[in-house]
Structure formats: structure tokens, C-alpha cells
Design an enzyme around this catalytic site. Structure first.
Site, PDB file in Angstrom:
ATOM      1  N   ASP A   1      -2.540 -15.604 -26.740  1.00 21.59           N
ATOM      2  CA  ASP A   1      -3.043 -14.763 -25.648  1.00 21.59           C
ATOM      3  C   ASP A   1      -1.988 -14.570 -24.562  1.00 21.59           C
ATOM      4  O   ASP A   1      -1.889 -13.489 -23.957  1.00 21.59           O
ATOM      5  CB  ASP A   1      -4.311 -15.373 -25.047  1.00 21.59           C
ATOM      6  CG  ASP A   1      -5.527 -15.151 -25.935  1.00 21.59           C
ATOM      7  OD1 ASP A   1      -5.364 -14.579 -27.027  1.00 21.59           O
ATOM      8  OD2 ASP A   1      -6.640 -15.561 -25.541  1.00 21.59           O
TER       9      ASP A   1
ATOM     10  N   ASP B   1      -1.967 -18.958 -20.150  1.00 19.83           N
ATOM     11  CA  ASP B   1      -3.375 -18.944 -20.554  1.00 19.83           C
ATOM     12  C   ASP B   1      -3.797 -20.355 -20.926  1.00 19.83           C
ATOM     13  O   ASP B   1      -2.969 -21.180 -21.341  1.00 19.83           O
ATOM     14  CB  ASP B   1      -3.592 -17.996 -21.738  1.00 19.83           C
ATOM     15  CG  ASP B   1      -5.064 -17.843 -22.069  1.00 19.83           C
ATOM     16  OD1 ASP B   1      -5.830 -17.388 -21.196  1.00 19.83           O
ATOM     17  OD2 ASP B   1      -5.472 -18.188 -23.202  1.00 19.83           O
TER      18      ASP B   1
ATOM     19  N   GLU C   1      -7.200 -22.730 -22.777  1.00 16.39           N
ATOM     20  CA  GLU C   1      -8.511 -22.830 -23.418  1.00 16.39           C
ATOM     21  C   GLU C   1      -9.155 -24.123 -22.930  1.00 16.39           C
ATOM     22  O   GLU C   1      -8.455 -25.096 -22.605  1.00 16.39           O
ATOM     23  CB  GLU C   1      -8.393 -22.821 -24.947  1.00 16.39           C
ATOM     24  CG  GLU C   1      -7.733 -21.582 -25.533  1.00 16.39           C
ATOM     25  CD  GLU C   1      -8.486 -20.297 -25.253  1.00 16.39           C
ATOM     26  OE1 GLU C   1      -9.712 -20.368 -24.972  1.00 16.39           O
ATOM     27  OE2 GLU C   1      -7.862 -19.229 -25.304  1.00 16.39           O
TER      28      GLU C   1
ATOM     29  N   HIS D   1      -9.585 -16.726 -29.729  1.00 17.40           N
ATOM     30  CA  HIS D   1      -8.720 -16.912 -28.571  1.00 17.40           C
ATOM     31  C   HIS D   1      -7.800 -18.111 -28.830  1.00 17.40           C
ATOM     32  O   HIS D   1      -8.236 -19.139 -29.355  1.00 17.40           O
ATOM     33  CB  HIS D   1      -9.548 -17.192 -27.318  1.00 17.40           C
ATOM     34  CG  HIS D   1     -10.311 -16.005 -26.836  1.00 17.40           C
ATOM     35  ND1 HIS D   1     -10.533 -15.756 -25.505  1.00 17.40           N
ATOM     36  CD2 HIS D   1     -10.895 -14.992 -27.505  1.00 17.40           C
ATOM     37  CE1 HIS D   1     -11.232 -14.642 -25.379  1.00 17.40           C
ATOM     38  NE2 HIS D   1     -11.469 -14.161 -26.590  1.00 17.40           N
TER      39      HIS D   1
ATOM     40  N   GLU E   1     -20.491 -23.490 -27.910  1.00 17.92           N
ATOM     41  CA  GLU E   1     -20.221 -22.088 -27.569  1.00 17.92           C
ATOM     42  C   GLU E   1     -18.731 -21.844 -27.362  1.00 17.92           C
ATOM     43  O   GLU E   1     -18.211 -20.787 -27.716  1.00 17.92           O
ATOM     44  CB  GLU E   1     -20.999 -21.688 -26.315  1.00 17.92           C
ATOM     45  CG  GLU E   1     -22.501 -21.577 -26.540  1.00 17.92           C
ATOM     46  CD  GLU E   1     -23.218 -21.099 -25.293  1.00 17.92           C
ATOM     47  OE1 GLU E   1     -22.555 -20.866 -24.262  1.00 17.92           O
ATOM     48  OE2 GLU E   1     -24.451 -20.958 -25.338  1.00 17.92           O
TER      49      GLU E   1
END
Length: 236
Positions: A157, A7, A9, A152, A52
Site C-alpha cells: 500500500d 502505511d 496494518e 491490504h 474483521e
């Protein structure tokens, strides 16, 4: 088979707009067993993280200021994933960012040229059409604990996805009753055992194994309804 559950980000949602990876988390599986080998790194993206995005993962520009650039970790990251099958939820997103990062370096590497890619989101959609198949939704469906997932995080994750993926793809995949078939394990025809053979030893489940079995069957019944095992138990 070596698999890497992965995963990332990022600073935003589109690498074509210059967004970058800021965190990578990987968990290693060998023959569908967790090995305990992980790879985790935060990365300075040399650009602002969108507000965001920060609300999703909580990783701020200040936190990333002293972290290494992707170019500094690219080789060790590539060596960790090279030759493995990558398991990624919504793989196009993460692979798109990885390819964008690798494209900035020499030699240029394309993820699919060096790794297999499995999209667990595509598997979930095929298994559960018309239902929510986000990671949180799958955790709820399969009874995976995600109580620590307030924000997250790539490594967390990946660890959660590893559990979900093993449940999502678990169970028997093939059954053949033909002793002469390719999957039947025989060399053609029925092989008879000698009548004077030694009796088979009986190995009984330990109490912990029996408890684990009951826990698994309870989870299965919650997801699939009454099982054959449950019907047999009720007859005893």
C-alpha cells in the site's frame, strides 16, 4: 526534501481500545524520486487480531506469533522516519496508532514532534470533492496499477500510495513572467543577450522519451479532457 510514504496494518480500528500495530511499510522519496530504500516489518502485538481485521489484511495470529514486539523495532523505525515528511492516507489513523505505540516506551516520542505529516486523503478530497478518494479509487482515477492488491498490506500500500501521491501532487506549481519577481529568476528588468552569442544546441527527445511523453499525454487526456498539446497536434 526527504519524504516517507507510510502505511500500517493493525489488530483493530481504535488504539484507545488497546489495538496495536502489526505491520509497518515505508517507502522513501528524495526530491520526489523513489530511492529504493524501504522499511518493512511485521510485529507481534501481544493480543488477538480481530476477525474483521484479518479479512482486510489477511495477517493471522499464528503468523505473528514469532515476530518481534514493537519495543524491539521502535528505535530502528524511529531512526528511519525521524526528520522526514510522512505521507499517509488518512494520517490521523496511522499516526494515532504510532503515538500509542511510542507512548508505551521510554522515552515517549510523539510523531509530529519529529516528522512533518501530509495527509494524502485530505489532498485528494480537496482536489476531487464529492468523489470517492480511497486508495483504490485514486488508483483507478490516476491509472496506477493495483492489481496485486487483493488484501491490504502495509508495504504494498505504501508503494502504491507513493505513485498516487506523486501524480496527485505533480505538475507545475508556480509560474511568473516577471523577470524581476521573486520567482522569476531575474535580477530586475529584461536582460538582453549579445547578438554574437554562440547558437543554442538543439537536444531532441529520444524515441523512448517520445513514447513516454505520448503515454503521459494520453493519461492526462483521459483525466482532464482535450489538452492544448492535443489541439496543436491535430493542426499539424
Amino acid at each position: 526534501m526527504r519524504q516517507i510514504v507510510l502505511d500500517t496494518e493493525t489488530t483493530g480500528i481504535d488504539p484507545a481500545e488497546g489495538h496495536r500495530i502489526i505491520e509497518i511499510g515505508c517507502v522513501e522519496l528524495m526530491e520526489r524520486q523513489l530511492t529504493g530504500r524501504n522499511y518493512h516489518v511485521y510485529i507481534n502485538p501481544d493480543r488477538e487480531v480481530e476477525a474483521e481485521a484479518i479479512t482486510v489484511h489477511g495477517i493471522t495470529n499464528e503468523f505473528l506469533a514469532d515476530k518481534p514486539r514493537f519495543a524491539e523495532i521502535a528505535d530502528e523505525f524511529f531512526e528511519f522516519i525521524k526528520g522526514a515528511e510522512l505521507v499517509i492516507h488518512n494520517a490521523a489513523f496511522d499516526v494515532g496508532f504510532m503515538d500509542s505505540e511510542f507512548a508505551r516506551l521510554k522515552p515517549v516520542r510523539k510523531t509530529a514532534d519529529h516528522c512533518g505529516i501530509v495527509d494524502s486523503l485530505a489532498i485528494a478530497r480537496a482536489r476531487h470533492p464529492g468523489q470517492k478518494n480511497s486508495l483504490d479509487a485514486l488508483c483507478k482515477r490516476y491509472g496506477v496499477d493495483n492489481s496485486n492488491r487483493d488484501l491490504h498490506g502495509a508495504l504494498l500500500d505504501a508503494e502504491i500510495l507513493a505513485d498516487v501521491y506523486l501524480l496527485l501532487t505533480g505538475g507545475q506549481t508556480a509560474l511568473s513572467l516577471d523577470a524581476g519577481s521573486e520567482n522569476g529568476g531575474g535580477n530586475g528588468g529584461i536582460r538582453r543577450l549579445p547578438a554574437d552569442r554562440a547558437p543554442l544546441s538543439v537536444v531532441r527527445a529520444s524515441s523512448s522519451e517520445a513514447d513516454a511523453h505520448e503515454e503521459f499525454m494520453s493519461l492526462l487526456e483521459k483525466q482532464a479532457g482535450e489538452t492544448v498539446w492535443g489541439k496543436l497536434q491535430s493542426l499539424e
